[in-house]
Design an enzyme around this catalytic site. Structure first.
Site, PDB file in Angstrom:
ATOM      1  N   GLU A  13       0.813  -1.220   0.000  1.00  0.00           N
ATOM      2  CA  GLU A  13       0.000   0.000   0.000  1.00  0.00           C
ATOM      3  C   GLU A  13       0.848   1.274   0.000  1.00  0.00           C
ATOM      4  O   GLU A  13       0.345   2.337  -0.366  1.00  0.00           O
ATOM      5  CB  GLU A  13      -0.966  -0.025   1.201  1.00  0.00           C
ATOM      6  N   ASP A 197     -11.876  -6.884  -3.075  1.00  0.00           N
ATOM      7  CA  ASP A 197     -12.682  -8.115  -2.982  1.00  0.00           C
ATOM      8  C   ASP A 197     -14.059  -7.731  -2.443  1.00  0.00           C
ATOM      9  O   ASP A 197     -14.280  -6.576  -2.076  1.00  0.00           O
ATOM     10  CB  ASP A 197     -12.013  -9.135  -2.048  1.00  0.00           C
TER      11      ASP A 197
HETATM   12  N1  ADE Z   1      -9.207  -5.601   3.312  1.00  0.00           N
HETATM   13  C1  ADE Z   1      -9.466  -5.925   2.036  1.00  0.00           C
HETATM   14  N2  ADE Z   1     -10.394  -6.899   1.968  1.00  0.00           N
HETATM   15  C2  ADE Z   1     -10.719  -7.210   3.239  1.00  0.00           C
HETATM   16  C3  ADE Z   1     -11.591  -8.157   3.825  1.00  0.00           C
HETATM   17  N3  ADE Z   1     -12.336  -8.977   3.076  1.00  0.00           N
HETATM   18  N4  ADE Z   1     -11.666  -8.209   5.182  1.00  0.00           N
HETATM   19  C4  ADE Z   1     -10.908  -7.373   5.932  1.00  0.00           C
HETATM   20  N5  ADE Z   1     -10.061  -6.468   5.428  1.00  0.00           N
HETATM   21  C5  ADE Z   1      -9.959  -6.377   4.100  1.00  0.00           C
END
Ligand code: ADE
Length: 230
Positions: A13, A197
């Protein structure tokens, strides 16, 4: 001139930031690396905290108290809850909450502890800067609630819980803890996340595939914002 902190949680990041900034000086402190740098005449301190609420609180506090940063920008990735958010889209938090904070047995709401607040709001002026930057890009950006917890969420059931109890649009693992620190220390702050996601059963696989690309989208956007911050 005021110093701007830019933090992420993971190396991926902040690496895109470190590639673009100038006059980088690395400082080791409290088991972490901090990078003083400049970008378009602005003084920056950049760091990744490591994942989760505790490490991110430590890093945010250090950026403010040791390095003297007067504004804090967070850049990173998140899992989407709001179905309008697709992989690579951006969300800026108007407020943040801790979805795993639970003393409901004593009659309190999820996310609330006495003398705290269920939601912490981000700086409005920084959000306005982001909206102006977004207008000049072809990126999709929404403003909404981000829920934070010390869990990688990969289940529709947990997503549903967070949506029902916090009306959150996205979730991640550091934003609300950074928010609590900045709010307590009166430092204007801003939390940006690009979606990696959708926090469902496939979240682990999607995260591995899209995290790096989404982290780059977020980091580039943050640098465009730095140019506009006085
Ligand atoms: N950061 C990116 N995706 C995530 C997820 N599914 N749960 C927690 N932090 C995240």
């Amino acid at each position: 001139m005021s110093k701007i902190a830019i933090m992420g949680a993971m190396p991926e990041e902040i690496e895109p930031l470190l590639k673009k900034v100038e006059n980088v000086k690395k400082i080791e402190y409290a088991n972490n690396s901090y990078y003083e740098a400049t970008y378009k005449g602005k003084e920056l301190v950049i760091a990744y905290s490591k994942i989760g609420k505790v490490f991110s609180s430590l890093t945010a506090s250090t950026l403010i108290e040791k390095f003297g940063c007067e504004t804090l920008l967070f850049s990173g990735v998140a899992g989407a809850i709001n179905p309008e958010l697709k992989i690579g889209d951006l969300i800026i938090a108007d407020k943040l909450c801790q979805h795993d904070l639970d003393i409901t047995i004593f009659g309190h709401d999820f996310g609330y502890v006495p003398e705290g607040a269920k939601f912490v709001e981000t700086d409005k002026a920084l959000r306005e800067v982001a909206k102006e930057v977004a207008k000049k890009s072809d990126l999709s950006l929404i403003e909404g609630t981000i829920a934070t917890g010390d869990q990688f969420v990969a289940s529709n059931e947990r997503k549903e819980f967070i949506s029902t109890n916090f009306q959150a649009d996205a979730l991640e693992m550091e934003g609300a803890s950074v928010a609590v620190v900045c709010d307590a220390l009166n430092v204007p702050f801003f939390i940006l996340r690009a979606i990696s996601d959708t926090a469902n059963d496939d979240a682990g696989v999607d995260f591995d595939e899209f995290m790096v690309g989404s982290a780059i989208i977020s980091a580039n956007f943050i640098l465009d914002m730095v140019e506009q911050i006085n």
